[in-house]
Write a protein that holds these residues in place. Structure first.
Motif, PDB file in Angstrom:
ATOM      1  N   TYR A   1     -41.711 -30.169 -86.528  1.00  0.00           N
ATOM      2  CA  TYR A   1     -41.731 -31.604 -86.831  1.00  0.00           C
ATOM      3  C   TYR A   1     -41.443 -32.393 -85.552  1.00  0.00           C
ATOM      4  CZ  TYR A   1     -36.568 -31.571 -86.909  1.00  0.00           C
ATOM      5  OH  TYR A   1     -35.247 -31.440 -86.573  1.00  0.00           O
TER       6      TYR A   1
ATOM      7  N   PHE B   1     -41.100 -36.883 -83.980  1.00  0.00           N
ATOM      8  CA  PHE B   1     -40.914 -38.297 -84.304  1.00  0.00           C
ATOM      9  C   PHE B   1     -41.846 -39.147 -83.446  1.00  0.00           C
ATOM     10  CE2 PHE B   1     -36.658 -36.245 -84.422  1.00  0.00           C
ATOM     11  CZ  PHE B   1     -36.475 -36.246 -85.802  1.00  0.00           C
TER      12      PHE B   1
ATOM     13  N   TYR C   1     -46.795 -36.952 -93.012  1.00  0.00           N
ATOM     14  CA  TYR C   1     -46.118 -37.883 -92.104  1.00  0.00           C
ATOM     15  C   TYR C   1     -45.707 -39.122 -92.890  1.00  0.00           C
ATOM     16  CZ  TYR C   1     -50.949 -39.602 -91.956  1.00  0.00           C
ATOM     17  OH  TYR C   1     -52.203 -40.030 -92.291  1.00  0.00           O
TER      18      TYR C   1
ATOM     19  N   LEU D   1     -40.666 -46.398 -87.053  1.00  0.00           N
ATOM     20  CA  LEU D   1     -40.299 -44.992 -86.861  1.00  0.00           C
ATOM     21  C   LEU D   1     -41.185 -44.120 -87.738  1.00  0.00           C
ATOM     22  CD1 LEU D   1     -38.251 -42.885 -85.709  1.00  0.00           C
ATOM     23  CD2 LEU D   1     -36.815 -43.382 -87.686  1.00  0.00           C
TER      24      LEU D   1
ATOM     25  N   PHE E   1     -41.929 -40.019 -89.024  1.00  0.00           N
ATOM     26  CA  PHE E   1     -41.524 -38.625 -89.159  1.00  0.00           C
ATOM     27  C   PHE E   1     -42.795 -37.817 -89.421  1.00  0.00           C
ATOM     28  CE2 PHE E   1     -37.993 -41.231 -90.491  1.00  0.00           C
ATOM     29  CZ  PHE E   1     -36.888 -40.641 -89.882  1.00  0.00           C
TER      30      PHE E   1
ATOM     31  N   ARG F   1     -44.541 -33.985 -89.923  1.00  0.00           N
ATOM     32  CA  ARG F   1     -44.313 -32.564 -90.222  1.00  0.00           C
ATOM     33  C   ARG F   1     -45.606 -31.803 -89.980  1.00  0.00           C
ATOM     34  NH1 ARG F   1     -40.521 -29.624 -92.938  1.00  0.00           N
ATOM     35  NH2 ARG F   1     -41.189 -27.682 -93.898  1.00  0.00           N
TER      36      ARG F   1
ATOM     37  N   ALA G   1     -38.267 -32.972 -81.668  1.00  0.00           N
ATOM     38  CA  ALA G   1     -36.964 -32.938 -82.336  1.00  0.00           C
ATOM     39  C   ALA G   1     -35.908 -32.441 -81.357  1.00  0.00           C
ATOM     40  CB  ALA G   1     -37.035 -32.014 -83.550  1.00  0.00           C
TER      41      ALA G   1
ATOM     42  N   ASP H   1     -29.274 -29.990 -83.500  1.00  0.00           N
ATOM     43  CA  ASP H   1     -29.018 -31.105 -84.405  1.00  0.00           C
ATOM     44  C   ASP H   1     -27.613 -31.653 -84.181  1.00  0.00           C
ATOM     45  OD1 ASP H   1     -31.492 -30.838 -85.523  1.00  0.00           O
ATOM     46  OD2 ASP H   1     -30.827 -29.589 -87.191  1.00  0.00           O
TER      47      ASP H   1
ATOM     48  N   THR I   1     -33.190 -37.405 -80.895  1.00  0.00           N
ATOM     49  CA  THR I   1     -34.488 -36.873 -80.481  1.00  0.00           C
ATOM     50  C   THR I   1     -34.298 -35.924 -79.313  1.00  0.00           C
ATOM     51  OG1 THR I   1     -34.897 -38.658 -78.887  1.00  0.00           O
ATOM     52  CG2 THR I   1     -35.592 -39.034 -81.169  1.00  0.00           C
TER      53      THR I   1
END
Length: 517
Positions: A41, A43, A77, A94, A96, A98, A137, A141, A146
């Motif tokens: 994934y 951004f 997305y 923004l 997202f 995938r 990504a 985490d 980002t």
């Protein structure tokens, strides 16, 4: 092997040269922290012009939807107008995205890194009404929102906001000239048209009006004011006082509002307040107390995060005037915090193995011979990183191999793997000396007799690292790092230990017999 014993001075010079080369390679090999991975994934972060409306931003989101629907690797997305990782705003958006599972993206040009390169080119060419950047990504985490580097430009001298904005823009222009960096952007909105209301305090006092009453009236009419709660049908509701939207849509509507003076008369608000148009950032951000602007960037193809950090620091040193400073945050901060501990950790591992061997042999001489072969494996590991990063990965879209945290784990492993070969030679040579052989004969016979076991175990280990070096899918970059280091270090350690370990045994044991005894 007997021929090598006749040129011991040359072998020792080669050994010393290898030690010097190992130290130099640490400064040449690119450094990193945790490699970014294809996690499936990504951004897209976008900024519309500062004075654009939310409807305009929604139109930009629709334009990107048209770009993403033609990408075959996309599974789904979602684009959101008015939101970003730095807060909500009418001019931010923004996405997202995938990707399809890795088994449906077997080719390297279907990886997230190839997709990001192509997507950023499309966004730059087609999105003329806003600035959008596709980013990977984060590697870990929680360290950052980002991937890439996060640089906090700080106004430590209390200088005006206009000066800080000018400095930030010049700094970003200078960053764009550096070949080590790409995708340089900021989510900070530098300016937007605003209406500033100022109070005429002299006139307020002359008309016998309380300043707090003026502020309370402005808050109620233009914003809102909480009154109380009430219960209806067993549910509680809040009551707010607020002027209807159509009566507060224009700045001139303030002339229709009145404020009560202390003697009870009503005075037009336009008589005691003035409205002025200004241009100022809609949101101010701080980092460690100081006003700040966060600037984000990513290492360019062929460069590591460590090289990108040094490039940004060099530009900051050249361009930032007095009164401004910077701090790192996110993964860049962790990388800088951990870089000084690498040598310490390696040294502690080296000392630990040395002390274990010293306890086993009840001597410091044999462990010294064994441990002197370890730096040669480090030379092979660092050379393998440099060779793959600078020759095999040139011009590619994959992040380059660097001396990152996984490579350092491989270096620690090499301490044990490299010393294993020397242990076999030293232990066998000691046994031959107990049988009456001299030092030179014992070392030569030990190298001959241990050649086949060393080659069998070493080659099986070296071949076992090839799947790590050629890994694909999730976690591929981490396996590349540890596999490349282990393969190169073990290969060089095997070759050189067969040649250098017997010579070191002869030289050091002769020194022990003639001098220390």
């Amino acid at each position: 092997m007997e021929k090598l014993t006749r040129i011991k001075p040359l072998i020792m010079l080669i050994f010393i040269g290898g030690l010097v080369a190992t130290v130099l390679m640490f400064s040449i090999v690119p450094t990193g922290f945790i490699p970014e991975e294809d996690q499936g994934y990504f951004f897209i972060i976008g900024n519309s012009p500062s004075n654009s409306s939310l409807n305009y931003t929604r139109k930009q989101v629709e334009d990107i939807n048209q770009i993403l629907k033609d990408v075959p690797e996309m599974e789904s997305y979602l684009g959101i107008a008015g939101n970003s990782f730095e807060g909500n705003s009418y001019n931010k958006y923004l996405f997202f995205g995938r990707l399809k599972p890795w088994e449906e993206r077997p080719n390297s040009n279907q990886s997230v890194f190839a997709l990001l390169r192509k997507l950023n080119a499309d966004l730059k060419a087609k999105m003329t009404g806003s600035r959008a950047v596709a980013v990977n990504a984060p590697a870990v985490d929680g360290l950052s929102a980002t991937g890439g580097l996060e640089f906090q430009l700080q106004n430590r001298g209390g200088l005006p906001m206009d000066t800080m904005i000018t400095v930030a823009q010049k700094y970003m222009e200078a960053l764009n000239q550096r070949k080590e960096l790409q995708n340089i952007f900021t989510q900070f909105t530098f300016d937007t048209d605003q209406q500033e209301i100022s109070l005429d305090r002299d006139k307020i006092n002359a008309l016998n009006i309380d300043v707090g009453e003026v502020l309370q009236t402005l808050q109620t009419y233009i914003g809102s004011n909480y009154i109380n709660d009430f219960v209806f049908s067993n549910r509680q509701y809040r009551v707010y006082a607020q002027v209807a939207p159509e009566h507060r849509a224009n700045p001139s509507d303030i002339s229709r509002f009145y404020v009560k003076s202390r003697n009870g008369s009503l005075i037009q608000l336009s008589n005691v307040v003035a409205i002025q148009e200004i241009n100022y950032p809609p949101t101010l951000t701080h980092y460690n107390v100081y006003p700040s602007i966060k600037i984000q960037a990513a290492p360019a193809s062929g460069y590591s995060s460590g090289q990108a950090i040094k490039a940004m620091e060099a530009v900051a040193k050249e361009t930032l005037p007095n009164g401004f400073g910077y701090e790192w945050t996110g993964s860049a901060l962790e990388e800088l915090s951990a870089e000084n501990s690498t040598i310490l950790i390696f040294a502690l591992g080296f000392v630990l193995v040395f002390l274990v061997l010293a306890a086993q042999y009840e001597s410091y001489i044999d462990p010294t011979i064994i441990m002197l072969t370890v730096p040669l494996s480090t030379l092979g590991a660092l050379f393998a990183i440099w060779f793959r990063a600078n020759l095999l990965q040139v011009g590619g879209f994959w992040p380059i191999i660097s001396n990152d945290i996984f490579a350092q784990v491989g270096l620690l492993m090499l301490i044990g793997m490299a010393s294993k070969n020397a242990i076999l030679i030293v232990e066998t040579a000691n046994q031959f000396r107990d049988l009456g052989m001299n030092v030179t004969k014992a070392a030569v016979e030990a190298a001959k007799s241990r050649f086949r076991p060393i080659m069998m175990t070493s080659l099986s280990g070296i071949v076992g690292y090839i799947p790590l070096m050629t890994a694909a899918g999730a976690g591929a970059l981490s396996r590349w790092s540890i596999g490349t280091v282990s393969f190169g270090g073990y290969l060089i350690a095997t070759i050189l230990s067969l040649a250098i370990a017997p010579i070191l045994y002869i030289v050091i044991k002769t020194f022990e017999d003639k001098i220390l005894s």
